[in-house]
Design a protein around this motif. Structure first.
Motif, short mmCIF file in Angstrom:
data_model
loop_
_atom_site.label_atom_id
_atom_site.label_comp_id
_atom_site.label_asym_id
_atom_site.label_seq_id
_atom_site.Cartn_x
_atom_site.Cartn_y
_atom_site.Cartn_z
N ARG A 198 0.85 -1.19 0.00
CA ARG A 198 0.00 0.00 0.00
C ARG A 198 0.88 1.23 0.00
N ALA A 199 0.44 2.26 -0.72
CA ALA A 199 1.21 3.50 -0.80
C ALA A 199 0.26 4.69 -0.73
N LEU A 200 0.69 5.73 -0.01
CA LEU A 200 -0.10 6.95 0.19
C LEU A 200 0.78 8.16 -0.07
N VAL A 201 0.18 9.20 -0.65
CA VAL A 201 0.84 10.50 -0.78
C VAL A 201 0.06 11.49 0.06
N VAL A 202 0.76 12.20 0.93
CA VAL A 202 0.13 13.14 1.85
C VAL A 202 0.63 14.55 1.55
N LYS A 203 -0.32 15.50 1.50
CA LYS A 203 0.02 16.91 1.34
C LYS A 203 -0.75 17.71 2.37
N ASP A 204 -0.12 18.74 2.90
CA ASP A 204 -0.80 19.65 3.81
C ASP A 204 -1.42 20.76 2.95
N THR A 211 4.63 14.06 0.66
CA THR A 211 5.33 12.98 1.37
C THR A 211 4.70 11.67 0.96
N MET A 212 5.53 10.75 0.49
CA MET A 212 5.03 9.42 0.09
C MET A 212 5.35 8.41 1.18
N HIS A 213 4.34 7.63 1.57
CA HIS A 213 4.50 6.57 2.56
C HIS A 213 4.16 5.24 1.88
N VAL A 214 5.01 4.23 2.10
CA VAL A 214 4.82 2.93 1.46
C VAL A 214 4.94 1.83 2.50
N LEU A 215 4.00 0.89 2.43
CA LEU A 215 4.04 -0.33 3.25
C LEU A 215 4.29 -1.50 2.32
N ALA A 219 8.32 -3.88 5.88
CA ALA A 219 9.08 -2.65 5.64
C ALA A 219 8.13 -1.47 5.43
N VAL A 220 8.52 -0.33 6.01
CA VAL A 220 7.76 0.92 5.87
C VAL A 220 8.72 2.01 5.41
N PHE A 221 8.33 2.74 4.37
CA PHE A 221 9.17 3.77 3.78
C PHE A 221 8.46 5.13 3.80
#
Length: 270
Positions: A198-204, A211-215, A219-221
């Motif tokens: 799973r991957a998420l992109v977060v913006k304020d 910011t990209m977050h990957v599971l 492993a978590v990136f």
């Protein structure tokens, strides 16, 4: 007058014998008997009229064997627990700035410099991070008198956490939201397909730095990109007579981050 007790035949009185298990009454209502080796009839007996001998420890041993068989059967039915999860080939990183090449981002924003790697390796969890500036390496003027900060180059921040004991999956999205939460924040979260588990992109906000977050299994990136800035942060005109602002457009940078993240994940499996 009390006479002496009579002796019956040649029988002698030795150590007492424990009776065998009680047998069921005979069908004709009479009592059952067990015939011993000496031909004497003894009351009680085992199946078929034979006495069932055996010390107590033999029965205890039989119970222990039966319990062991039940335990072994349970292990066969349910399987033995695996103390450590499958890490999917991921290794710990000693220098994430070396592992993260970021070829796509650097082709757009400039080469990495002023690198600051950090790492920590434990039997339960390994963590590594890298901060680096992008673009031309030059001194950024800072004047604490009139201007608190005049500018900064584009930059990247990368983080890698390998969970060796626990599963980070159930808390992945909650952890991402908690990391970006602060009073008054207006974060936007988008799913990214085809990257890891799973991957998420977060913006304020719509113009916030991504910011990209990957599971991916254990492993978590995380990969954060910041646009460069020049001019005065206090809103006054810069030396060129223009207000300060971003020097880089990050609106279409998500595909570049996906490419670099995929390359980093592959590198950490070597």
């Amino acid at each position: 007058m009390i006479s002496e007790p009579e002796l019956v035949g040649e029988q002698s009185f030795g150590a007492a014998e424990l009776p065998g298990p009680r047998s069921a009454p005979a069908a004709d209502g009479g009592s059952s008997e067990t015939v011993g080796d000496d031909g004497d009839a003894r009351p009680g007996g085992g199946p078929g009229g034979r006495r069932v001998p055996g010390p107590a420890w033999l029965w205890a041993l039989g119970g222990a064997v039966a319990a062991s068989a039940v335990w072994a059967g349970g292990l066969y039915a349910y399987g033995t627990p695996d103390p450590d999860p499958d890490l999917g080939g991921y290794r710990a990183s000693k220098d994430l700035c070396e592992d993260a090449k970021l070829a796509s981002l650097t082709s757009e924003l400039g080469a990495m410099h002023s690198k600051s790697p950090a790492s920590s390796d434990h039997q339960s969890l390994s963590k590594a991070s890298c901060y680096a500036d992008l673009g031309e390496q030059e001194e950024v003027p800072v004047d604490v008198g009139d201007d608190a900060y005049e500018g900064q180059p584009a930059s990247v921040w990368v983080e890698y956490v390998l969970h060796k004991k626990t599963d980070p999956g159930p808390e992945f999205e909650a952890a991402v939201r908690a990391e970006h939460f602060f009073p008054g924040s207006d974060i936007k979260i988008e799913d990214v397909q085809g990257l890891g588990e799973r991957a998420l992109v977060v913006k304020d906000g719509p113009d916030g730095d991504p910011t990209m977050h990957v599971l991916d299994g254990q492993a978590v990136f995380a990969l954060h990109a910041s646009a460069g800035y020049e001019g005065d942060l206090d809103g006054e005109d810069g030396e060129d007579g223009e207000d300060g602002g971003d020097t880089d457009d990050l609106s279409g940078i998500t595909p570049l981050m996906v490419n670099d993240m995929r390359s980093l994940m592959a590198e950490l499996k070597k």
